[in-house]
Scaffold this active site. Structure first.
Site, mmCIF file in Angstrom:
data_model
loop_
_atom_site.group_PDB
_atom_site.id
_atom_site.type_symbol
_atom_site.label_atom_id
_atom_site.label_comp_id
_atom_site.label_asym_id
_atom_site.label_seq_id
_atom_site.Cartn_x
_atom_site.Cartn_y
_atom_site.Cartn_z
ATOM 1 N N HIS A 119 89.344 9.432 3.488
ATOM 2 C CA HIS A 119 89.144 10.696 4.236
ATOM 3 C C HIS A 119 87.998 10.569 5.241
ATOM 4 C CE1 HIS A 119 91.620 12.692 1.076
ATOM 5 N NE2 HIS A 119 90.979 11.819 0.300
ATOM 6 N N GLU B 54 90.797 0.806 23.376
ATOM 7 C CA GLU B 54 91.415 2.064 23.829
ATOM 8 C C GLU B 54 92.768 1.818 24.486
ATOM 9 O OE1 GLU B 54 87.763 5.058 24.743
ATOM 10 O OE2 GLU B 54 88.018 3.392 26.114
ATOM 11 N N LYS C 62 76.473 2.347 30.258
ATOM 12 C CA LYS C 62 77.694 2.382 29.444
ATOM 13 C C LYS C 62 78.320 1.024 29.168
ATOM 14 C CE LYS C 62 80.107 5.878 28.539
ATOM 15 N NZ LYS C 62 80.408 6.308 27.178
ATOM 16 N N SER D 265 80.809 1.725 33.233
ATOM 17 C CA SER D 265 81.149 2.998 33.878
ATOM 18 C C SER D 265 80.702 2.939 35.327
ATOM 19 C CB SER D 265 80.439 4.132 33.147
ATOM 20 O OG SER D 265 80.240 5.223 34.019
#
Ligand code: ARG
Length: 475
Positions: free
Chosen positions: A159, A293, A286, A280
């Protein structure tokens, strides 16, 4: 499209509308099947010769033309022209252009309906093996990391909450288990694909070519298909292939999600190498997990390809329907997607680094050793339901004292239940917890090593399968 270039037209009075020609055309995607169409045409010509429908000299000329076209196709120098409706039309036209009228004989005894499904099977048997080779490399890299961290403690989650400590090796190895199942799915699928549709003709079978066992064997199949109507209708093997690609996508996506989550500042357990991260355009600090992804994103597309095909198939009566032309683009897209994604994903996994200090620190957090107290009591003959309750009481006490359950003193523990004697302290460590989980599939370091050993044996068998394609080259 002029009438002369079509494989049909004798009974038509009017020319096809330009918009219809554009709709009908498939060379912009099915040209990829050209080498397979040439291969099966080569076998078909020999079958016609064996049936005495083409003589030896004609066979020789046509086969020479096929070989030349195959060479050109292999080096990327062969293209359909504007007028060709599909790959089959184009190949027939090219052969006739080289050998003249006798080239028209090759259409005897077959149809584009059995041709197209044969092409697709030949393509897919190779594709499944290429994807499997990539999965083998991925599993090998995962297992290198799993071996390196076979005894490294890590928080284990259910969980997404701390549950029990596990070894990082075990966490990593679970992913290769999943990918091994995917390769096994391909090997299992391959058994069902192993029948050759040629000879089915349009739907009823061929009156001219009857030695179908010979034809099948020449194309690397162990037998011909059983039912000619089923043979030209069946796209189960395409749906199953797309399903396997989708499951691979789901496995990549779940692994990716863990990497994305666990590399965030909040967790910080894993770090991506610069080579597999991106920056970025506005925020100079970043470093984003784009490889993971993109894997997560592309899984949607793989599932979409499967869903689209199933919807196409759902309402189709048996035998060939033109809707079936829609089966190829999803196949090529899923193949290309995985062949693009897997090498980058493997590189990302290979170069992952882990914050072992943080993993050690957090492995026991969230009262993750509470089960040890219950197991300790079970060994003292306390029924598990009572042991569970007592351990829960220990957690309650720890929470009231703002400590972890394993940080309670032996006096604290004895105050909850008198059988929690001093020696309970020995089981209340991450190391003891990990060593104790020595059941066959358990997380203990010894088991992880044995598990990886068994996996590596399986992988080497699967790798042999992946490196042997039964589909022959034109000789
Ligand atoms: N191009 C078609 C396909 O991809 C094969 C041709 C069958 N066409 C036909 N009219 N019977 O499925």
């Amino acid at each position: 499209m002029s009438k002369s270039n079509k494989l049909w037209g004798g009974r038509f009075e009017k020319d096809t509308a330009t918009s219809m020609t554009s709709l009908s055309k498939s060379t912009h995607f099915d040209w990829r099947l050209a080498p397979f169409d040439l291969l099966q045409t080569d076998v078909h010509v020999q079958a016609l010769n064996r049936a005495k429908l083409i003589d030896d000299s004609e066979t020789k000329q046509i086969r020479k033309a096929i070989q030349d076209l195959f060479k050109k196709a292999s080096s990327g120098d062969l293209f359909p022209n504007e007028m060709d409706e599909d790959v089959h039309t184009a190949i027939e036209r090219m052969i006739i252009e080289i050998v003249g009228e006798i080239g028209g004989k090759i259409r005897a005894g077959r149809s584009r309906n059995d041709q197209v499904v044969t092409d697709l099977k030949l393509f897919l048997r190779g594709s499944a093996r290429l994807i499997s080779q990539q999965l083998v490399s991925l599993c090998e890299e995962i297992n290198v990391q799993a071996t390196k961290y076979f005894d490294q403690p890590s928080p284990g989650f259910t969980h997404l909450q701390h549950a029990q400590p596990v070894t990082l090796g075990h966490e990593l190895a679970k992913h290769s288990q999943a990918f091994i199942r995917d390769i096994e799915r391909f090997t299992d699928w391959d058994i069902r694909v192993d029948n050759c549709p040629l000879g089915a003709g349009a739907l009823a079978g061929s009156a001219l070519v009857t030695d179908l066992m010979w034809v099948a064997n020449q194309l690397g199949f162990s037998k011909p298909s059983e039912n000619s109507i089923d043979a030209v209708s069946d796209r189960d093997f395409v749906a199953e292939y797309l399903f396997i690609c989708s499951v691979i996508g789901v496995h990549l996506s779940r692994f990716a999600e863990e990497i994305i989550l666990l590399s965030s500042t909040e967790f910080g357990y894993v770090k991506l190498d610069d080579q597999y991260s991106t920056g970025s355009s506005i925020m100079p600090q970043k470093k984003n997990p784009d490889a993971a992804e993109l894997a997560r994103g592309k899984s949607g597309r793989l599932i979409g390809n499967l869903t689209g095909l199933l919807v196409t198939l759902k309402g189709l009566p048996f035998a060939y329907n033109r809707d079936l032309q829609e089966d190829k683009e999803p196949v090529f897209d899923s193949h290309d997607t995985l062949m693009l994604l897997l090498p980058a994903f493997t590189g990302m996994v290979k170069t992952l680094s882990f914050d072992t200090h943080k993993l050690n620190e957090n492995a026991s957090k969230g009262h993750s050793l509470a089960t040890e107290i219950a197991d300790f009591l079970v060994k003292k003959n306390v029924p598990f339901n009572q042991a569970h309750e007592i351990s829960g009481n220990c957690v309650k006490l720890a929470e009231s004292k703002k400590v972890e359950v394993h940080e309670l003193t032996s006096q604290d523990l004895a105050s909850v239940f008198k059988e929690l004697t001093n020696d309970v302290m020995e089981v209340l460590t991450v190391k003891a917890s990990l060593l104790a989980r020595s059941s066959y599939s358990g997380t203990s370091p010894v088991n992880v090593k044995a598990q990886i050993g068994r996996m590596n044996e399986k992988i080497s068998v699967l790798n042999k399968w992946a490196n042997h394609n039964p589909v022959p080259e034109i000789s």
